[in-house]
Design an enzyme around this catalytic site. Structure first.
Site, PDB file in Angstrom:
ATOM      1  CB  THR A   1      -1.417  -0.119  18.805  1.00 37.78           C
ATOM      2  OG1 THR A   1      -1.312   1.184  19.374  1.00 37.78           O
ATOM      3  CG2 THR A   1      -2.894  -0.337  18.466  1.00 37.78           C
ATOM      4  CG  ASP A   2       0.253   2.590  23.171  1.00 40.64           C
ATOM      5  OD1 ASP A   2      -0.127   2.772  21.987  1.00 40.64           O
ATOM      6  OD2 ASP A   2       1.016   3.387  23.750  1.00 40.64           O
TER       7      ASP A   2
ATOM      8  CG  ASP B   1      -5.775  18.732  18.942  1.00 42.83           C
ATOM      9  OD1 ASP B   1      -4.892  17.960  18.543  1.00 42.83           O
ATOM     10  OD2 ASP B   1      -6.171  18.768  20.120  1.00 42.83           O
TER      11      ASP B   1
ATOM     12  CB  ALA C   1     -12.383   1.256  16.821  1.00 44.59           C
TER      13      ALA C   1
ATOM     14  CG  ASN D   1       3.292   6.503  19.606  1.00 44.86           C
ATOM     15  OD1 ASN D   1       2.463   6.146  20.438  1.00 44.86           O
ATOM     16  ND2 ASN D   1       3.004   7.338  18.625  1.00 44.86           N
TER      17      ASN D   1
ATOM     18  CG  PHE E   1       5.214  13.445  15.992  1.00 44.97           C
ATOM     19  CD1 PHE E   1       4.914  14.753  15.654  1.00 44.97           C
ATOM     20  CD2 PHE E   1       5.920  13.222  17.174  1.00 44.97           C
ATOM     21  CE1 PHE E   1       5.287  15.818  16.463  1.00 44.97           C
ATOM     22  CE2 PHE E   1       6.294  14.283  17.989  1.00 44.97           C
ATOM     23  CZ  PHE E   1       5.985  15.575  17.635  1.00 44.97           C
TER      24      PHE E   1
ATOM     25  CB  THR F   1      -6.381  -3.823   6.078  1.00 44.06           C
ATOM     26  OG1 THR F   1      -6.386  -3.656   4.667  1.00 44.06           O
ATOM     27  CG2 THR F   1      -5.020  -4.315   6.521  1.00 44.06           C
TER      28      THR F   1
ATOM     29  CB  THR G   1      -0.859   0.038   1.278  1.00 39.00           C
ATOM     30  OG1 THR G   1       0.028   0.233   2.404  1.00 39.00           O
ATOM     31  CG2 THR G   1      -1.655  -1.245   1.472  1.00 39.00           C
TER      32      THR G   1
ATOM     33  CE1 TYR H   1      -3.523   1.231  13.747  1.00 42.68           C
ATOM     34  CE2 TYR H   1      -3.223   2.635  15.670  1.00 42.68           C
ATOM     35  CZ  TYR H   1      -2.810   1.571  14.886  1.00 42.68           C
ATOM     36  OH  TYR H   1      -1.693   0.842  15.240  1.00 42.68           O
TER      37      TYR H   1
ATOM     38  CD  GLU I   1      -4.404   1.119   5.228  1.00 41.56           C
ATOM     39  OE1 GLU I   1      -3.936   2.234   5.540  1.00 41.56           O
ATOM     40  OE2 GLU I   1      -4.220   0.607   4.110  1.00 41.56           O
TER      41      GLU I   1
ATOM     42  NE  ARG J   1       0.130   9.633  20.796  1.00 38.24           N
ATOM     43  CZ  ARG J   1      -0.917  10.322  21.253  1.00 38.24           C
ATOM     44  NH1 ARG J   1      -0.962  10.716  22.520  1.00 38.24           N
ATOM     45  NH2 ARG J   1      -1.930  10.619  20.459  1.00 38.24           N
TER      46      ARG J   1
HETATM   47  P1  NAD Z   1       3.248   0.588   8.393  1.00 35.12           P
HETATM   48  O1  NAD Z   1       2.030   1.357   8.029  1.00 35.12           O
HETATM   49  O2  NAD Z   1       4.586   1.219   8.271  1.00 35.12           O
HETATM   50  O3  NAD Z   1       3.299  -0.767   7.544  1.00 35.12           O
HETATM   51  C1  NAD Z   1       2.174  -1.560   7.286  1.00 35.12           C
HETATM   52  C2  NAD Z   1       2.542  -2.567   6.203  1.00 35.12           C
HETATM   53  O4  NAD Z   1       1.397  -3.403   5.977  1.00 35.12           O
HETATM   54  C3  NAD Z   1       2.876  -1.915   4.855  1.00 35.12           C
HETATM   55  O5  NAD Z   1       4.014  -2.517   4.298  1.00 35.12           O
HETATM   56  C4  NAD Z   1       1.638  -2.185   4.006  1.00 35.12           C
HETATM   57  O6  NAD Z   1       1.920  -2.277   2.622  1.00 35.12           O
HETATM   58  C5  NAD Z   1       1.166  -3.507   4.582  1.00 35.12           C
HETATM   59  N1  NAD Z   1      -0.265  -3.737   4.364  1.00 35.12           N
HETATM   60  C6  NAD Z   1      -1.283  -2.861   4.602  1.00 35.12           C
HETATM   61  N2  NAD Z   1      -2.457  -3.406   4.250  1.00 35.12           N
HETATM   62  C7  NAD Z   1      -2.182  -4.663   3.807  1.00 35.12           C
HETATM   63  C8  NAD Z   1      -2.980  -5.729   3.335  1.00 35.12           C
HETATM   64  N3  NAD Z   1      -4.315  -5.600   3.220  1.00 35.12           N
HETATM   65  N4  NAD Z   1      -2.377  -6.885   2.986  1.00 35.12           N
HETATM   66  C9  NAD Z   1      -1.032  -7.016   3.079  1.00 35.12           C
HETATM   67  N5  NAD Z   1      -0.218  -6.030   3.508  1.00 35.12           N
HETATM   68  C10 NAD Z   1      -0.790  -4.875   3.876  1.00 35.12           C
HETATM   69  O7  NAD Z   1       2.987   0.077   9.877  1.00 35.12           O
HETATM   70  P2  NAD Z   1       4.016  -0.112  11.083  1.00 35.12           P
HETATM   71  O8  NAD Z   1       4.208   1.186  11.745  1.00 35.12           O
HETATM   72  O9  NAD Z   1       5.185  -0.890  10.620  1.00 35.12           O
HETATM   73  O10 NAD Z   1       3.123  -1.018  12.046  1.00 35.12           O
HETATM   74  C11 NAD Z   1       3.113  -2.424  11.907  1.00 35.12           C
HETATM   75  C12 NAD Z   1       2.140  -3.010  12.898  1.00 35.12           C
HETATM   76  O11 NAD Z   1       2.469  -2.594  14.215  1.00 35.12           O
HETATM   77  C13 NAD Z   1       0.689  -2.545  12.670  1.00 35.12           C
HETATM   78  O12 NAD Z   1      -0.161  -3.643  12.902  1.00 35.12           O
HETATM   79  C14 NAD Z   1       0.478  -1.477  13.728  1.00 35.12           C
HETATM   80  O13 NAD Z   1      -0.878  -1.425  14.131  1.00 35.12           O
HETATM   81  C15 NAD Z   1       1.365  -1.972  14.841  1.00 35.12           C
HETATM   82  N6  NAD Z   1       1.917  -0.929  15.719  1.00 35.12           N
HETATM   83  C16 NAD Z   1       2.603   0.131  15.194  1.00 35.12           C
HETATM   84  C17 NAD Z   1       3.155   1.084  16.049  1.00 35.12           C
HETATM   85  C18 NAD Z   1       3.944   2.253  15.527  1.00 35.12           C
HETATM   86  O14 NAD Z   1       4.341   3.119  16.319  1.00 35.12           O
HETATM   87  N7  NAD Z   1       4.248   2.329  14.249  1.00 35.12           N
HETATM   88  C19 NAD Z   1       2.987   0.955  17.427  1.00 35.12           C
HETATM   89  C20 NAD Z   1       2.281  -0.152  17.930  1.00 35.12           C
HETATM   90  C21 NAD Z   1       1.775  -1.097  17.064  1.00 35.12           C
HETATM   91  P1  TYD Z   2       1.587   9.689  15.138  1.00 29.44           P
HETATM   92  O1  TYD Z   2       3.004   9.465  14.717  1.00 29.44           O
HETATM   93  O2  TYD Z   2       0.543   9.859  14.094  1.00 29.44           O
HETATM   94  O3  TYD Z   2       1.222   8.493  16.140  1.00 29.44           O
HETATM   95  P2  TYD Z   2      -0.120   8.248  17.028  1.00 29.44           P
HETATM   96  O4  TYD Z   2      -1.131   9.263  16.740  1.00 29.44           O
HETATM   97  O5  TYD Z   2      -0.508   6.904  16.571  1.00 29.44           O
HETATM   98  O6  TYD Z   2       0.353   8.287  18.439  1.00 29.44           O
HETATM   99  O7  TYD Z   2       1.534  10.974  16.078  1.00 29.44           O
HETATM  100  C1  TYD Z   2       2.212  11.041  17.313  1.00 29.44           C
HETATM  101  C2  TYD Z   2       1.758  12.276  18.048  1.00 29.44           C
HETATM  102  O8  TYD Z   2       2.205  13.439  17.342  1.00 29.44           O
HETATM  103  C3  TYD Z   2       0.247  12.425  18.134  1.00 29.44           C
HETATM  104  O9  TYD Z   2      -0.076  12.993  19.412  1.00 29.44           O
HETATM  105  C4  TYD Z   2      -0.107  13.394  17.028  1.00 29.44           C
HETATM  106  C5  TYD Z   2       1.113  14.282  16.973  1.00 29.44           C
HETATM  107  N1  TYD Z   2       1.461  14.870  15.659  1.00 29.44           N
HETATM  108  C6  TYD Z   2       1.752  16.232  15.554  1.00 29.44           C
HETATM  109  O10 TYD Z   2       1.674  16.995  16.541  1.00 29.44           O
HETATM  110  N2  TYD Z   2       2.120  16.728  14.324  1.00 29.44           N
HETATM  111  C7  TYD Z   2       2.219  15.929  13.226  1.00 29.44           C
HETATM  112  O11 TYD Z   2       2.550  16.441  12.122  1.00 29.44           O
HETATM  113  C8  TYD Z   2       1.908  14.542  13.344  1.00 29.44           C
HETATM  114  C9  TYD Z   2       1.983  13.628  12.139  1.00 29.44           C
HETATM  115  C10 TYD Z   2       1.546  14.042  14.586  1.00 29.44           C
END
Ligand code: NAD
Ligand code: TYD
Length: 335
Positions: free
Chosen positions: A123-124, A273, A152, A179, A190, A98, A36, A150, A82, A214
């Site tokens: 995720t938390d 916000d 939910a 995060n 962010f 997804t 994606t 997200y 997603e 966070r």
């Molecule tokens: P990301 O958005 O960077 O990557 C998601 C990946 O999933 C992408 O490569 C995308 O192409 C693939 N993908 C999306 N829809 C798909 C589908 N229908 N079929 C196959 N592949 C698909 O996400 P991330 O930040 O690497 O997070 C990975 C996992 O960890 C997620 O489940 C997210 O909820 C969880 N998570 C992320 C964070 C964070 O801070 N990034 C924190 C806690 C948990």
């Molecule tokens: P984000 O990386 O989207 O993670 P999440 O919302 O899943 O915690 O954002 C982290 C925090 O930063 C969140 O409180 C929203 C804030 N934020 C900004 O203040 N400016 C930005 O441009 C972005 C993308 C996020």
């Protein structure tokens, strides 16, 4: 051992595969990813020719494709999702498809193929939001209270994973992480958005009053926590994974970045916000430390600086993604 990793072209998944191929050179990994907007083959470039690694482009919602790649697999690690709250506010439907339906398709295939483990990366954010003056921390005992499309959808997927354990005996584990930050994180999120704006001498947009808190964990710590859960985790259990920071606000993160770049607060721009913006996440990760001996090892200030260096050194990776990343904020007005 044979692992099916889903979403391995994303941020955490690509860091996980890189770590695993090095740590367990005899294991084989299949990476199923739809590519994606968030999936980048450039994130897998350095290990794509490893003989134990195979990439399959496909959707976790597609039962036929999932059935094919699941054949002969021992363990599944499900990162595919997603993952961006701001996108879930603009377009919630794909999050349900997804994150909820896709997870169910994977669970069904895992059951049919008798996998020894289905690990779900969550995720938390499923726990909801704490108030700024609260000393409470999220733990495995905290009731779910998701507040964005997200979170939910992730909560629903966690419940399905647990249901497959209880109803069908599928051997599952779940991690609920805070995060993440580190290399290969899309410039929509962010910290990379701030870093890449500052590299380009642009202002950094802070949502609302910037006091939202966070818990930040370095991506490698999260990856190692998943390793610990896969190797030593108890079937049917959930583990909360957090970082080394104490209550740090978005504004404080921005100020740290400004100091690293030698720039003044004039680079901060307060913008509209986020709707339903969760105020605070804070985590109690004592269970995984006590039961599995894991703890975060990467100190925030040190690894934030190293992450800045990584983005400075790897423009080839993020530069082609930056324009698209900012397009999202044209829609939300948060520029
Ligand atoms: P990301 O958005 O960077 O990557 C998601 C990946 O999933 C992408 O490569 C995308 O192409 C693939 N993908 C999306 N829809 C798909 C589908 N229908 N079929 C196959 N592949 C698909 O996400 P991330 O930040 O690497 O997070 C990975 C996992 O960890 C997620 O489940 C997210 O909820 C969880 N998570 C992320 C964070 C964070 O801070 N990034 C924190 C806690 C948990
Ligand atoms: P984000 O990386 O989207 O993670 P999440 O919302 O899943 O915690 O954002 C982290 C925090 O930063 C969140 O409180 C929203 C804030 N934020 C900004 O203040 N400016 C930005 O441009 C972005 C993308 C996020």
């Amino acid at each position: 051992m044979r692992l099916l990793v889903t979403g391995g072209a994303g941020f955490i998944g690509s860091n996980f595969i890189r770590y695993w191929l090095k740590r367990y050179p005899n294991d084989k990994i299949i990476n199923l990813d739809k590519l994606t907007y968030a999936g980048h083959l450039s994130s897998t470039k350095d290990f794509s020719s490893n003989k134990n690694y195979k990439f399959v482009r496909g959707d976790i919602c597609n039962a036929r494709v999932v059935g094919e790649v699941m054949s002969g697999v021992d363990m599944v690690v499900n990162f595919a999702a997603e993952s961006h709250v701001d996108r879930s506010i603009v377009s919630p439907a794909v999050f349900i498809k997804t994150n909820v339906l896709g997870t169910q398709v994977l669970l069904d295939a895992a059951l049919k193929n008798n996998v020894t483990r289905f690990h779900h990366v969550s995720t938390d954010e499923v726990f909801g939001s704490l108030s700024l003056d609260s000393n409470e921390k999220f733990s495995e005992e905290t009731p779910y209270n998701p507040r964005s499309p997200y979170s939910a959808s992730k909560a629903a997927s966690d419940f399905l994973v647990r249901a497959y354990f209880i109803t069908y005996g599928l051997p599952v584990t779940i991690t609920n992480s805070s995060n993440n930050f580190g290399p290969f994180q899309d410039p929509e999120k962010f910290i990379p958005r701030m870093i890449t704006n500052l590299i380009d001498d642009k202002l950094i947009p802070i949502y609302g009053d910037g006091k939202n808190v966070r818990d930040w964990v370095y991506v490698l710590d999260h990856v190692k926590a998943i390793d610990a859960v896969l190797k030593r985790g108890k079937i049917g259990e959930t583990y909360v994974v957090g970082g080394m920071t104490e209550d740090i606000s978005n504004l404080e993160v921005a100020e740290k970045l400004l100091r690293i770049f030698g720039k003044t607060r004039k680079f901060i721009k307060f913008v509209k916000d986020r709707s339903g913006h969760d105020r605070k996440y804070s985590l109690d990760w004592r269970k995984i430390r006590k039961d599995l001996g894991w703890k975060p090892e990467h100190e925030f200030d040190v690894w934030l600086k190293k992450t800045v260096e990584w983005y400075k050194d790897n423009e080839w990776w993020w530069r082609p993604l930056k324009r698209r990343a900012e397009k999202l904020y044209d829609k939300t007005g948060q520029k």
